[in-house]
Design a protein around this motif. Sequence first.
Motif, mmCIF file in Angstrom:
data_model
loop_
_atom_site.group_PDB
_atom_site.id
_atom_site.type_symbol
_atom_site.label_atom_id
_atom_site.label_comp_id
_atom_site.label_asym_id
_atom_site.label_seq_id
_atom_site.Cartn_x
_atom_site.Cartn_y
_atom_site.Cartn_z
ATOM 1 N N GLY A 7 0.805 -1.218 0.000
ATOM 2 C CA GLY A 7 0.000 0.000 0.000
ATOM 3 C C GLY A 7 0.838 1.268 0.000
ATOM 4 N N SER A 8 1.925 1.286 0.782
ATOM 5 C CA SER A 8 2.773 2.481 0.842
ATOM 6 C C SER A 8 3.402 2.782 -0.507
ATOM 7 N N ILE A 11 0.971 4.259 -2.981
ATOM 8 C CA ILE A 11 0.796 5.704 -2.794
ATOM 9 C C ILE A 11 1.927 6.443 -3.504
ATOM 10 N N ASP A 55 -4.494 2.748 0.612
ATOM 11 C CA ASP A 55 -3.481 2.121 1.462
ATOM 12 C C ASP A 55 -3.452 0.603 1.346
ATOM 13 N N SER A 56 -4.063 0.047 0.320
ATOM 14 C CA SER A 56 -4.066 -1.411 0.179
ATOM 15 C C SER A 56 -3.017 -1.851 -0.837
#
Length: 410
Positions: free
Chosen positions: A191-192, A195, A283-284
């Motif tokens: 998830g990070s 982003i 965030d997944s």
Amino acid sequence: MAEEEIVSDSSFCSENVKNVDDDSGITMLDVLEEEQELEEDANAVLGGSDDQNCTYPQGYIRRQALYACGTCMDGTENFAGVCLACCYACHEGHKLFELYTKRNFRCDCGNSKFAKNQCKLYPEKSGTNVNNNYNQNFGGLYCICCRPYPDPDDEIEDEMIQCVVCEDWYHGRHLGAAVPSNNEYGEMICGSCMIKCDFLWVYTANSSESVKTESDAEMSVVEVKNEVTVDNCSLIANGLSEVKNDHMSQLLQGETEVMADERKNLRCRRLELVGREVKCQPDSAVFWADGWRQNLCRCDDCVALYAERNVLFLLDDEDTVHSYEEQGKAQSSGQSRYDQGMQALSQLDRVRQVEAIHEYNDMTSELKDFLKDFVKSKKIVRKEDIDEFFTQMKARKRQKIDVSVPHFCR
């Protein structure tokens, strides 16, 4: 002995192996099959690595097996990684963290990060390797929960999955997305990193197999926008020599004029997808189908965008762990121990098969006891240790044979 009692068919031999000592909980066939799986895994991870020579002279290697030494680092965050050969030669008996593989890394063993431990294989090294990237894995911690693996306090069985961007390892339950059943995916991006690389969401709209989430109710529908800015494109004007990824810089510099012209004239595949609605879960993680990288646009603007986000390696076909594992398996190709064992058994008659199986089960029991000390002390098992075990075992067997039977005669 009658001819029909001679076992020559390997399938019948397998059944015979299964039926011997079934009540013992493990058979010789179980051991051989498990060893075959372990051998394949080891070949995949280590087959492409050199276990005799430090890899430092080769520079930053596209992908290699790495280890971190908890003993030498002594709990500090002065992270460092060592190659397979240095792990054996320079850090025997140390507390080692197995890092699986990392990309674009140069062996640190014996450099300024190791104040008390000089590299025995290649001591002539620079102070640091400035292009190496480190994360919490080098300190023995993983996932967003920042826990060791295996975790003595975690009683939940869960697989660890590596993100292809940050290369950290995550528990499946901490990814914010359901892991596809039967591992039907090629790669995962956490998830990070999604982003950081939000432009990749547009490609999930191109394949229903790309993204799997826990429930549609938790997903939001977003419009993917064009994020190629003037600043992004200025990278092209300034030249791709500014890109700090050695392998991709070489790849782009190695283009022929025809290839470069073709890339400049490419229609931007990403822009063609911009504006489409994409279901995403903030965030997944995203699970990508095999070959998903081939769908990434390779026009100049997109290459500049990859450079800006430090993910040019996504365009490198040989960057994938799958590619590395296949190379390792190819270098270690040959008849497996399982095949050798079954072939040897098939040449014995049934009585000798049973005797061999009993002997093998006794040997595996003794070997497990022998290895317990290594597990407790967290020492690396060397070839010399295994040789010593079999030497001792042969000596004990010889003693049994040499014992004379006493005769009590008057």
